[in-house]
Design a protein around this motif. Structure first.
Motif, PDB file in Angstrom:
ATOM      1  N   CYS A 173      13.585  11.648  61.941  1.00 27.06           N
ATOM      2  CA  CYS A 173      14.593  10.723  61.434  1.00 27.06           C
ATOM      3  C   CYS A 173      15.493  10.327  62.599  1.00 27.06           C
ATOM      4  CB  CYS A 173      15.416  11.389  60.327  1.00 27.06           C
ATOM      5  SG  CYS A 173      16.640  10.293  59.582  1.00 27.06           S
ATOM      6  N   ARG A 174      15.809   9.057  62.676  1.00 28.40           N
ATOM      7  CA  ARG A 174      16.799   8.579  63.647  1.00 28.40           C
ATOM      8  C   ARG A 174      17.927   7.929  62.866  1.00 28.40           C
ATOM      9  NH1 ARG A 174      11.924   7.088  66.860  1.00 28.40           N
ATOM     10  NH2 ARG A 174      12.032   8.289  68.795  1.00 28.40           N
ATOM     11  N   ILE A 175      19.150   8.204  63.272  1.00 28.50           N
ATOM     12  CA  ILE A 175      20.324   7.568  62.659  1.00 28.50           C
ATOM     13  C   ILE A 175      21.139   6.975  63.795  1.00 28.50           C
ATOM     14  CG2 ILE A 175      22.437   7.934  61.324  1.00 28.50           C
ATOM     15  CD1 ILE A 175      21.048  10.305  59.957  1.00 28.50           C
ATOM     16  N   SER A 176      21.533   5.702  63.635  1.00 26.61           N
ATOM     17  CA  SER A 176      22.196   5.037  64.754  1.00 26.61           C
ATOM     18  C   SER A 176      23.201   4.005  64.259  1.00 26.61           C
ATOM     19  CB  SER A 176      21.131   4.352  65.617  1.00 26.61           C
ATOM     20  OG  SER A 176      21.742   3.633  66.657  1.00 26.61           O
ATOM     21  N   ASP A 177      24.178   3.677  65.140  1.00 35.83           N
ATOM     22  CA  ASP A 177      25.127   2.605  64.833  1.00 35.83           C
ATOM     23  C   ASP A 177      24.526   1.240  65.130  1.00 35.83           C
ATOM     24  OD1 ASP A 177      27.107   4.390  64.090  1.00 35.83           O
ATOM     25  OD2 ASP A 177      27.823   4.615  66.151  1.00 35.83           O
ATOM     26  N   SER A 178      23.489   1.232  65.977  1.00 35.18           N
ATOM     27  CA  SER A 178      22.875  -0.043  66.350  1.00 35.18           C
ATOM     28  C   SER A 178      21.402  -0.037  65.926  1.00 35.18           C
ATOM     29  CB  SER A 178      23.012  -0.260  67.858  1.00 35.18           C
ATOM     30  OG  SER A 178      22.619   0.901  68.544  1.00 35.18           O
ATOM     31  N   PRO A 179      20.774  -1.224  65.834  1.00 30.34           N
ATOM     32  CA  PRO A 179      19.379  -1.272  65.387  1.00 30.34           C
ATOM     33  C   PRO A 179      18.473  -0.349  66.219  1.00 30.34           C
ATOM     34  CG  PRO A 179      20.280  -3.479  65.490  1.00 30.34           C
ATOM     35  CD  PRO A 179      21.319  -2.571  66.072  1.00 30.34           C
ATOM     36  N   ILE A 180      17.534   0.282  65.552  1.00 27.14           N
ATOM     37  CA  ILE A 180      16.629   1.228  66.220  1.00 27.14           C
ATOM     38  C   ILE A 180      15.381   0.464  66.623  1.00 27.14           C
ATOM     39  CG2 ILE A 180      15.282   3.347  65.910  1.00 27.14           C
ATOM     40  CD1 ILE A 180      17.505   4.059  63.750  1.00 27.14           C
ATOM     41  N   THR A 181      15.089   0.449  67.917  1.00 30.37           N
ATOM     42  CA  THR A 181      13.996  -0.409  68.383  1.00 30.37           C
ATOM     43  C   THR A 181      12.827   0.382  68.936  1.00 30.37           C
ATOM     44  OG1 THR A 181      15.041  -0.585  70.536  1.00 30.37           O
ATOM     45  CG2 THR A 181      15.538  -2.316  68.951  1.00 30.37           C
ATOM     46  N   THR A 182      12.748   1.650  68.643  1.00 29.10           N
ATOM     47  CA  THR A 182      11.586   2.390  69.112  1.00 29.10           C
ATOM     48  C   THR A 182      10.953   3.148  67.959  1.00 29.10           C
ATOM     49  OG1 THR A 182      10.758   4.021  70.657  1.00 29.10           O
ATOM     50  CG2 THR A 182      12.982   4.352  69.849  1.00 29.10           C
ATOM     51  N   TYR A 183       9.645   3.289  68.054  1.00 29.24           N
ATOM     52  CA  TYR A 183       8.910   3.965  66.991  1.00 29.24           C
ATOM     53  C   TYR A 183       8.187   5.200  67.503  1.00 29.24           C
ATOM     54  CZ  TYR A 183       9.697   0.122  63.745  1.00 29.24           C
ATOM     55  OH  TYR A 183      10.264  -0.794  62.901  1.00 29.24           O
ATOM     56  N   ASP A 184       8.489   5.629  68.737  1.00 31.09           N
ATOM     57  CA  ASP A 184       7.775   6.823  69.209  1.00 31.09           C
ATOM     58  C   ASP A 184       8.319   8.083  68.546  1.00 31.09           C
ATOM     59  OD1 ASP A 184      10.114   6.685  70.641  1.00 31.09           O
ATOM     60  OD2 ASP A 184       9.228   7.033  72.604  1.00 31.09           O
ATOM     61  N   GLN A 185       7.519   9.141  68.602  1.00 30.94           N
ATOM     62  CA  GLN A 185       7.917  10.385  67.957  1.00 30.94           C
ATOM     63  C   GLN A 185       9.157  10.954  68.650  1.00 30.94           C
ATOM     64  OE1 GLN A 185       4.601  13.115  67.784  1.00 30.94           O
ATOM     65  NE2 GLN A 185       3.240  11.541  66.975  1.00 30.94           N
ATOM     66  N   VAL A 186       9.937  11.693  67.890  1.00 26.06           N
ATOM     67  CA  VAL A 186      11.134  12.310  68.456  1.00 26.06           C
ATOM     68  C   VAL A 186      10.691  13.545  69.248  1.00 26.06           C
ATOM     69  CG1 VAL A 186      13.296  13.487  67.910  1.00 26.06           C
ATOM     70  CG2 VAL A 186      12.634  11.434  66.640  1.00 26.06           C
ATOM     71  N   SER A 187      10.665  13.408  70.573  1.00 24.88           N
ATOM     72  CA  SER A 187      10.220  14.546  71.396  1.00 24.88           C
ATOM     73  C   SER A 187      11.402  15.274  72.031  1.00 24.88           C
ATOM     74  CB  SER A 187       9.235  14.078  72.463  1.00 24.88           C
ATOM     75  OG  SER A 187       9.795  13.035  73.214  1.00 24.88           O
ATOM     76  N   GLU A 188      12.579  14.623  72.045  1.00 23.98           N
ATOM     77  CA  GLU A 188      13.776  15.283  72.572  1.00 23.98           C
ATOM     78  C   GLU A 188      14.894  15.191  71.523  1.00 23.98           C
ATOM     79  OE1 GLU A 188      14.600  13.577  76.414  1.00 23.98           O
ATOM     80  OE2 GLU A 188      12.661  14.205  77.193  1.00 23.98           O
ATOM     81  N   PRO A 189      14.776  16.000  70.469  1.00 22.86           N
ATOM     82  CA  PRO A 189      15.723  15.861  69.354  1.00 22.86           C
ATOM     83  C   PRO A 189      17.135  16.357  69.684  1.00 22.86           C
ATOM     84  CG  PRO A 189      14.253  17.720  68.989  1.00 22.86           C
ATOM     85  CD  PRO A 189      13.772  17.030  70.225  1.00 22.86           C
ATOM     86  N   ASP A 190      18.107  15.791  68.963  1.00 24.11           N
ATOM     87  CA  ASP A 190      19.471  16.322  69.005  1.00 24.11           C
ATOM     88  C   ASP A 190      19.598  17.451  67.985  1.00 24.11           C
ATOM     89  OD1 ASP A 190      20.915  14.147  70.691  1.00 24.11           O
ATOM     90  OD2 ASP A 190      19.799  13.027  69.172  1.00 24.11           O
TER      91      ASP A 190
END
Lengths: 380, 183
Positions: free
Chosen positions: B52-69
């Motif tokens: 899951c990605r959550i952002s204030d600006s549009p999310i423009t990538t679809y790669d897997q989350v390999s470096e998660p927060d």
């Protein structure tokens, strides 16, 4: 513009229902299953007048071939082995000039069995006579489905809307679902000039003798090539109506670039991020998204990328030969002084880290690149 | 702000739904969000991930989350077979369903939180399905989305006939929210 948080597959099915599709025939296969599922759900709730629950993909495309010949607007979704099973009928649909529209959830092909994403399935249908449009995100997929009906019906050719399996078919995000009434205004009702009709009998799919057969194939080829203009016109019209304009190829920072990576599908987004970061460091790099693979926009590419070092990141192969996008791009840029490179791979769900694209741009400085991308064995 | 979140669990425990509910909740709050799964051969049981990605600006990538927060581990049994902290950003957050101490997980360079989600799942849902449960701990610890947004997303996920099930899930989220400790 009102954004809805929605699964892309649900958004695509909804877009198809706004296009007033008369007949849907679709067989579930991962990863296009969610599109089929949503189409069926919409049908149950009155979104489509007819959903044919076929027993396999060959029946799906054959049913739509018949329905389209009878004057219906038709839609399907499939991928991978499902698309392979349709192979024969895909050629017939194009040869009969029937504007069937189909979402293809790009997936690897067997063997070995693999359900993950690459673009081998649609690439190997490239000679079928279908228009092929590739989408880099969910919004483009929704918008392209709507445009595809208009393009297909103007060109009297079938059209595939290709979107990456899982990355796009299974992702939830924000999509602007075009307004139903605006879609109706954008897309006039489908009128096939020669409909199968018992009151006015005619022959569809007649035999062509050696004296005539080639003429039909020449016409098909010429009309598919000419559909490039239609794709551009419809992309502009769509921009006027919905605020998002589309063309044959999307160029990002290509004008002054010395190195450009060309690709298709959702991997474009990652390459664009990498290219922007390199731009910020002063490197003259650009990215291009090949939205239309059929027709192949050779003149467009030549005008915009001629003379540059252009590398194709290609997620398909042609065993025993060079991969198709590279081959066609090489032909398009021949004589312009361009160096054309290729990095083929990322097959069956193999994913490149962002650093791999950085390395590609770096590697391009040394001259032509040709080989496997992200191979365990061979370094580019 | 861009938060990249990775869920670990086993197929059949609702990891895909967990990421989707979170994306829906963030979307309802006017944020940009994205959720997508990566899974194997579609059988129940093997380890799976969703993103899951959550952002204030549009999310423009679809790669897997390999470096998660943030990493959420919904099934304690994957801890022994999967390196859940792989690629975790320095000082990142791990929220694990575990009936043990955070220090026992052996994850360094991260803020590790544990909550006994299994207990809550069995109490409220009467089965070991941990997706919604762990969202309770996620809300408490990260504050990235509001409780009411997740509740709304859960109610939208279930149809009218399954309202009782939606209510059970909401209760489980709330119970896990209460049980999870922020520090």
């Amino acid at each position: 513009m009102a954004l809805t948080t929605i699964n892309n597959s649900a958004a695509i099915a909804l877009a198809a229902s706004y296009c007033k599709v008369d007949v849907v025939a679709s067989y579930p296969i991962t990863p296009s299953t969610p599109i089929t599922h949503e189409l069926d759900k919409l049908y149950v709730n009155g979104g489509f007048p007819k959903f044919i629950p076929v027993e396999a993909e060959f029946s799906a495309i054959s049913s739509l071939l018949g329905a389209s010949a009878a004057g219906a607007r038709t839609f399907s979704a499939t991928c991978g082995q499902g698309l392979m099973l349709m192979h024969e009928a895909l050629f017939s649909t194009a040869g009969l000039r029937l504007p069937v529209v189909m979402a293809v959830a790009n997936r690897a092909i067997s063997s070995p069995l693999n359900i993950w994403n690459d673009e081998q399935d649609s690439m190997c249908q490239r000679d079928s006579g279908w228009i092929q449009l590739y989408c880099k995100n969910g919004q483009e997929a929704v918008d392209t489905v709507i445009q595809a009906f208009k393009i297909a019906e103007k060109a009297m050719l079938p059209a595939m809307v290709c979107l990456d399996g899982f990355y796009l078919t299974h992702s939830v995000g924000q999509v602007d679902i075009p307004d139903r009434d605006k879609v109706a205004a954008f897309l006039p009702p489908y009128k096939n000039p020669c409909v199968l009709d018992p009151q006015n009998p005619l022959t569809v799919g007649a035999y062509a003798v050696p004296a005539d057969y080639q003429d039909f194939r020449e016409d098909l080829s010429a009309d598919l090539e000419a559909s490039a203009r239609t794709i551009e016109e419809v992309g502009k019209e769509f921009g006027k109506a919905f605020g998002r304009e589309y063309g044959l190829v999307e160029y990002h920072n290509c004008k002054d670039a010395d190195r450009v990576i060309v690709t298709l599908g959702s991997v474009y987004n990652t390459i664009e991020l990498v290219a922007d970061a390199l731009r910020a460091k002063g490197e003259k790099v650009g990215v291009a998204h090949l939205r239309s693979f059929r027709p192949f926009p050779a003149a467009d590419l030549r005008a915009n990328l001629g003379g540059k070092h252009v590398l194709v990141v290609e997620r398909d192969i042609s065993p025993g030969a060079v991969p198709p996008v590279y081959a066609e791009l090489s032909e398009a840029l021949a004589g312009t002084g361009s160096t054309v490179s290729v990095a083929a791979g990322l097959l069956g769900g193999r994913e490149a880290k962002r650093q791999a694209f950085e390395s590609l741009f770096e590697r391009m400085k040394q001259g032509k690149v040709k080989g496997w991308f992200c191979s365990k064995e061979k370094k580019l | 702000m861009l938060a990249e979140i990775r869920f670990h669990g086993r197929a059949g425990q609702g990891m895909v739904t967990a990421a989707e509910l979170l994306a829906a909740a963030a979307g309802a709050e006017g944020k940009y969000s994205q959720a997508f799964p990566v899974f194997g051969s579609e059988k129940r049981g093997p380890p799976v991930m969703s993103f899951c990605r959550i952002s204030d600006s549009p999310i423009t990538t679809y790669d897997q989350v390999s470096e998660p927060d943030i990493v959420v581990v919904a099934d304690p049994s994957v801890l022994s077979s999967v390196n859940v902290a792989a690629g975790l950003k320095k000082g990142g957050i791990v929220i694990a369903n575990c009936n043990c101490k955070a220090s026992e997980l052996g994850i360094t360079d991260a803020k590790v939180f544990v909550v006994d989600g299994t207990k809550i799942a069995l109490e409220h849902l009467h089965q070991p399905i941990f997706n919604t449960v762990m969202l309770g701990a996620f809300i408490k610890i990260t504050g990235l989305v509001k409780m009411e947004s997740v509740e709304k997303a859960i109610h939208e996920e279930f149809d009218e006939k399954s309202k009782a099930m939606a209510d059970e899930n909401v209760d489980a989220v709330r119970a896990c929210y209460e049980l999870a400790k922020k520090d």
